[in-house]
Design a protein around this motif. Sequence first.
Motif, PDB file in Angstrom:
ATOM      1  N   ALA A  32       0.704  -1.115  -0.001  1.00 55.53           N
ATOM      2  CA  ALA A  32       0.033  -0.192  -0.105  1.00 55.53           C
ATOM      3  C   ALA A  32       0.845   1.226   0.119  1.00 55.53           C
ATOM      4  O   ALA A  32       0.573   2.175  -0.772  1.00 55.53           O
ATOM      5  CB  ALA A  32      -0.723   0.017   1.473  1.00 55.53           C
ATOM      6  N   ALA A  35       2.337   1.424  -3.550  1.00 59.69           N
ATOM      7  CA  ALA A  35       1.005   2.139  -4.377  1.00 59.69           C
ATOM      8  C   ALA A  35       0.816   3.389  -4.316  1.00 59.69           C
ATOM      9  O   ALA A  35       0.605   4.217  -4.989  1.00 59.69           O
ATOM     10  CB  ALA A  35      -0.231   1.184  -4.252  1.00 59.69           C
ATOM     11  N   ALA A  36       1.022   3.977  -2.864  1.00 61.24           N
ATOM     12  CA  ALA A  36       0.862   5.367  -2.586  1.00 61.24           C
ATOM     13  C   ALA A  36       1.677   6.259  -3.253  1.00 61.24           C
ATOM     14  O   ALA A  36       1.292   7.206  -3.961  1.00 61.24           O
ATOM     15  CB  ALA A  36       0.689   5.622  -0.926  1.00 61.24           C
ATOM     16  N   THR A  39       1.099   6.120  -7.034  1.00 62.99           N
ATOM     17  CA  THR A  39      -0.090   7.135  -7.546  1.00 62.99           C
ATOM     18  C   THR A  39       0.145   8.507  -7.289  1.00 62.99           C
ATOM     19  O   THR A  39      -0.193   9.440  -8.018  1.00 62.99           O
ATOM     20  CB  THR A  39      -1.325   6.679  -6.848  1.00 62.99           C
ATOM     21  OG1 THR A  39      -1.162   6.706  -5.382  1.00 62.99           O
ATOM     22  CG2 THR A  39      -1.576   5.191  -7.080  1.00 62.99           C
ATOM     23  N   PHE A  65      -4.026  11.774  -3.491  1.00 62.61           N
ATOM     24  CA  PHE A  65      -3.986  10.381  -3.941  1.00 62.61           C
ATOM     25  C   PHE A  65      -3.156   9.403  -3.309  1.00 62.61           C
ATOM     26  O   PHE A  65      -3.688   8.168  -2.992  1.00 62.61           O
ATOM     27  CB  PHE A  65      -3.279  10.666  -5.660  1.00 62.61           C
ATOM     28  CG  PHE A  65      -3.843  11.350  -6.452  1.00 62.61           C
ATOM     29  CD1 PHE A  65      -4.474  10.700  -7.336  1.00 62.61           C
ATOM     30  CD2 PHE A  65      -4.035  12.691  -6.655  1.00 62.61           C
ATOM     31  CE1 PHE A  65      -5.479  11.261  -8.489  1.00 62.61           C
ATOM     32  CE2 PHE A  65      -4.560  13.504  -7.674  1.00 62.61           C
ATOM     33  CZ  PHE A  65      -5.289  12.601  -8.544  1.00 62.61           C
ATOM     34  N   THR A  69      -5.229   6.031  -1.730  1.00 59.03           N
ATOM     35  CA  THR A  69      -4.610   4.712  -2.004  1.00 59.03           C
ATOM     36  C   THR A  69      -4.550   3.877  -0.529  1.00 59.03           C
ATOM     37  O   THR A  69      -4.788   2.725  -0.668  1.00 59.03           O
ATOM     38  CB  THR A  69      -3.318   4.952  -2.632  1.00 59.03           C
ATOM     39  OG1 THR A  69      -3.402   5.595  -4.074  1.00 59.03           O
ATOM     40  CG2 THR A  69      -2.732   3.546  -2.804  1.00 59.03           C
ATOM     41  N   SER A  73      -6.778   0.620   0.219  1.00 59.47           N
ATOM     42  CA  SER A  73      -5.955  -0.478   0.308  1.00 59.47           C
ATOM     43  C   SER A  73      -6.278  -0.950   1.674  1.00 59.47           C
ATOM     44  O   SER A  73      -6.296  -2.222   1.963  1.00 59.47           O
ATOM     45  CB  SER A  73      -4.594  -0.265   0.623  1.00 59.47           C
ATOM     46  OG  SER A  73      -3.920   0.125  -0.575  1.00 59.47           O
ATOM     47  N   THR A 102     -12.364  -2.190  -9.013  1.00 59.83           N
ATOM     48  CA  THR A 102     -11.316  -1.328  -9.460  1.00 59.83           C
ATOM     49  C   THR A 102     -11.965  -0.729 -10.929  1.00 59.83           C
ATOM     50  O   THR A 102     -11.737   0.556 -11.246  1.00 59.83           O
ATOM     51  CB  THR A 102      -9.948  -2.058  -9.840  1.00 59.83           C
ATOM     52  OG1 THR A 102      -9.617  -2.376  -8.527  1.00 59.83           O
ATOM     53  CG2 THR A 102      -9.074  -1.174 -10.401  1.00 59.83           C
ATOM     54  N   THR A 114      -3.931   6.085 -12.091  1.00 62.89           N
ATOM     55  CA  THR A 114      -3.369   6.042 -10.600  1.00 62.89           C
ATOM     56  C   THR A 114      -4.464   4.640 -10.187  1.00 62.89           C
ATOM     57  O   THR A 114      -3.797   3.978  -9.258  1.00 62.89           O
ATOM     58  CB  THR A 114      -3.656   7.032  -9.843  1.00 62.89           C
ATOM     59  OG1 THR A 114      -5.272   7.323  -9.699  1.00 62.89           O
ATOM     60  CG2 THR A 114      -3.027   8.345 -10.171  1.00 62.89           C
ATOM     61  N   HIS A 115      -5.472   4.630 -10.077  1.00 64.18           N
ATOM     62  CA  HIS A 115      -6.407   3.410  -9.909  1.00 64.18           C
ATOM     63  C   HIS A 115      -5.774   2.208 -10.206  1.00 64.18           C
ATOM     64  O   HIS A 115      -5.631   1.252  -9.613  1.00 64.18           O
ATOM     65  CB  HIS A 115      -7.513   3.308 -10.387  1.00 64.18           C
ATOM     66  CG  HIS A 115      -8.489   4.588  -9.754  1.00 64.18           C
ATOM     67  ND1 HIS A 115      -9.691   5.028 -10.213  1.00 64.18           N
ATOM     68  CD2 HIS A 115      -8.515   5.265  -8.462  1.00 64.18           C
ATOM     69  CE1 HIS A 115     -10.204   5.806  -9.279  1.00 64.18           C
ATOM     70  NE2 HIS A 115      -9.451   5.918  -8.355  1.00 64.18           N
ATOM     71  N   ALA A 118      -2.553   1.439  -8.518  1.00 65.43           N
ATOM     72  CA  ALA A 118      -2.537   1.045  -7.177  1.00 65.43           C
ATOM     73  C   ALA A 118      -3.018  -0.448  -6.876  1.00 65.43           C
ATOM     74  O   ALA A 118      -2.568  -1.355  -6.203  1.00 65.43           O
ATOM     75  CB  ALA A 118      -3.332   2.141  -6.359  1.00 65.43           C
TER      76      ALA A 118
END
Length: 132
Positions: A32, A35-36, A39, A65, A69, A73, A102, A114-115, A118
């Motif tokens: 997570a 991913a943060a 994004t 964002f 995220t 998550s 998603t 971004t989606h 992540a």
Amino acid sequence: MASSPLVARVRGRQGAGRNALKAHDVRHHHPAAVAAVVTAAIAAAGKAAGIGLAVGGAPIPVAGFATLTVIFSVVGLVLALVLAPRARRPRTVFVRTTLVLTALSLVPDVLMLTHLAAAAMVIPAIARRRAA
């Protein structure tokens, strides 16, 4: 939780349980966090390229964002934990559910990328830790 190799090792040590379990928790949150960052970087690149980061006319800050995220998550992790005792095949149900969610979250702008970024990192990381 006895099925976790980490918990089994921790139970065998005196005084190490609390610290070892914290290390285990950090490992679960790592995808997570990655991913943060990804994004937020995509959002920053989009903003630098002149792509608007607004939904319904309200601007979304780049840090927003990353924050969302991480939040979603955690929602995904909660979903996985809820599905685990209820579904016959929790990993399959989790992956299918999160892929549908998603897809529903996509809008035709920088948010889409971004989606997907992540989801590509968080879904497999959580799914690997769930029973098939």
